[in-house]
Design a protein around this motif. Structure first.
Motif, PDB file in Angstrom:
ATOM      1  N   GLN A  87       0.845  -1.200   0.000  1.00 14.78           N
ATOM      2  CA  GLN A  87       0.000   0.000   0.000  1.00 14.78           C
ATOM      3  C   GLN A  87       0.879   1.248   0.000  1.00 14.78           C
ATOM      4  O   GLN A  87       1.746   1.397   0.858  1.00 14.78           O
ATOM      5  CB  GLN A  87      -0.914   0.012   1.219  1.00 14.78           C
ATOM      6  CG  GLN A  87      -2.001  -1.066   1.220  1.00 14.78           C
ATOM      7  CD  GLN A  87      -2.999  -0.932   0.093  1.00 14.78           C
ATOM      8  OE1 GLN A  87      -3.125  -1.820  -0.735  1.00 14.78           O
ATOM      9  NE2 GLN A  87      -3.706   0.189   0.058  1.00 14.78           N
ATOM     10  N   GLY A  91      -3.352   3.541   5.677  1.00 12.70           N
ATOM     11  CA  GLY A  91      -4.735   3.819   6.041  1.00 12.70           C
ATOM     12  C   GLY A  91      -5.194   2.910   7.149  1.00 12.70           C
ATOM     13  O   GLY A  91      -4.488   2.695   8.140  1.00 12.70           O
ATOM     14  N   ASP A 147      -8.393  -0.537   4.077  1.00 15.60           N
ATOM     15  CA  ASP A 147      -7.318  -0.519   3.078  1.00 15.60           C
ATOM     16  C   ASP A 147      -6.607  -1.861   2.970  1.00 15.60           C
ATOM     17  O   ASP A 147      -6.289  -2.320   1.876  1.00 15.60           O
ATOM     18  CB  ASP A 147      -6.298   0.574   3.434  1.00 15.60           C
ATOM     19  CG  ASP A 147      -6.889   1.959   3.324  1.00 15.60           C
ATOM     20  OD1 ASP A 147      -6.959   2.474   2.209  1.00 15.60           O
ATOM     21  OD2 ASP A 147      -7.287   2.512   4.367  1.00 15.60           O
ATOM     22  N   LYS A 173     -11.643  -1.764   0.335  1.00  7.79           N
ATOM     23  CA  LYS A 173     -11.713  -0.621  -0.578  1.00  7.79           C
ATOM     24  C   LYS A 173     -11.346  -1.086  -1.990  1.00  7.79           C
ATOM     25  O   LYS A 173     -10.654  -2.090  -2.154  1.00  7.79           O
ATOM     26  CB  LYS A 173     -10.747   0.474  -0.124  1.00  7.79           C
ATOM     27  CG  LYS A 173     -11.184   1.227   1.117  1.00  7.79           C
ATOM     28  CD  LYS A 173     -10.200   2.347   1.437  1.00  7.79           C
ATOM     29  CE  LYS A 173     -10.628   3.140   2.663  1.00  7.79           C
ATOM     30  NZ  LYS A 173      -9.672   4.230   2.985  1.00  7.79           N
ATOM     31  N   GLY A 176      -7.826  -1.700  -2.238  1.00  5.44           N
ATOM     32  CA  GLY A 176      -7.293  -2.350  -1.042  1.00  5.44           C
ATOM     33  C   GLY A 176      -6.664  -3.712  -1.323  1.00  5.44           C
ATOM     34  O   GLY A 176      -6.688  -4.223  -2.446  1.00  5.44           O
TER      35      GLY A 176
END
Length: 281
Positions: A87, A91, A147, A173, A176
């Motif tokens: 990522q 988040g 996330d 998400k 995600g």
């Protein structure tokens, strides 16, 4: 469930707590093995009630537990590095089956927003002291609000694996990531130890996955398996426990050699003792 449609795979004993025997059945269509009969949900918790169930404690009473905690700390750093790679921005991180909370605690220190789910009260109380935030159930979270979802050796424990994957899809998400770590019953150490293979861990492990079964199960929810990574340490840990179940002793040298051979053979077969699966929408 019509068990007549599934192949008898193996009979396995609960070596660690109840000493009961369970049958393993195989769904050949997706190369998935499952524990039969599956204990009722109200009884399932009793199979975890032991001071020797190591993922629910921070115990360092024996050489084995000390080695486990040492390796766990190395693995935690690798897990956090992986999440940060996957990522671009930090988040909300949801960890299902948090255990004693070390992973989420480190993630929080690293700048992640964290939420954990852990049904075991003893493990949850240890994690609360480390600053881990809990919810009772993932149903409390909104659609597409997370996330990263992680399940480190947890998916094999859930009573309804298809419902769990649907829930992961709901929570994620659009950009995600889901990270799943589970044992692999097609590994060399699984074949070597057979009914004594510790990662069968019946009836706490209700499902026994292969690479194909993970791909197919998530594909049903239009989730894509992007990458599979090995968990090198697991072959040694599992072999050590398997030696204890097979011979009654911790045969450290034999377990080390079996674990080493398992990792070596997996370089060709791609079937390591455990895998990390990286999954996206």
């Amino acid at each position: 469930m019509d068990i007549s449609k599934h192949q008898h795979y193996l009979d396995v004993k609960d070596h660690s707590i109840s000493k009961e025997e369970f049958r393993l059945l195989r769904d050949e269509t997706i190369d998935l093995v499952f524990t039969y009969p599956q204990p009722s949900e109200d009884k399932l918790g009793s199979y975890y009630e032991s001071e020797d169930y190591i993922s629910h404690t921070d115990g360092k009473r024996s050489l084995f537990e000390k080695a486990y905690q040492f390796v766990k700390n190395i693995a935690l750093k690798r897990k956090l590095k992986l999440i940060n790679e996957l990522q671009s921005s930090k988040g909300l991180l949801l960890d299902i089956g948090t255990g004693t909370g070390d992973f989420l605690s480190q993630a929080k220190q690293n700048g992640w927003q964290i939420i954990g789910v852990e049904p075991n009260e003893k493990a949850r109380n240890i994690a609360l002291q480390k600053g881990v935030t809990y919810i009772g159930h993932t149903s409390e979270l909104e659609d597409h609000s997370v996330d990263v979802v992680t399940m480190w050796h947890v998916l094999e424990h859930v009573p309804d694996v298809n419902a769990q994957i649907k829930e992961l899809k709901r929570l994620l998400k659009p950009a995600g990531t889901i990270v799943i770590a589970v044992p692999n019953f097609n590994s060399y150490d699984a074949n070597y130890y057979g009914k004594f293979w510790a990662a069968y861990d019946v009836p706490r492990h209700l499902w026994h996955f292969s690479r194909l079964s993970i791909e197919k199960l998530f594909e049903r929810e239009k989730l894509q398996l992007l990458e599979t990574r090995p968990m090198f340490f697991d072959s040694f840990y599992v072999s050590l426990l398997s030696e204890k179940y097979k011979t009654g002793k911790m045969n450290y040298l034999t377990a080390f050699l079996v674990g080493l051979q398992s990792n070596w053979k997996a370089r060709t077969s791609r079937d390591y003792s455990s895998h990390i699966y990286i999954i996206k929408n």
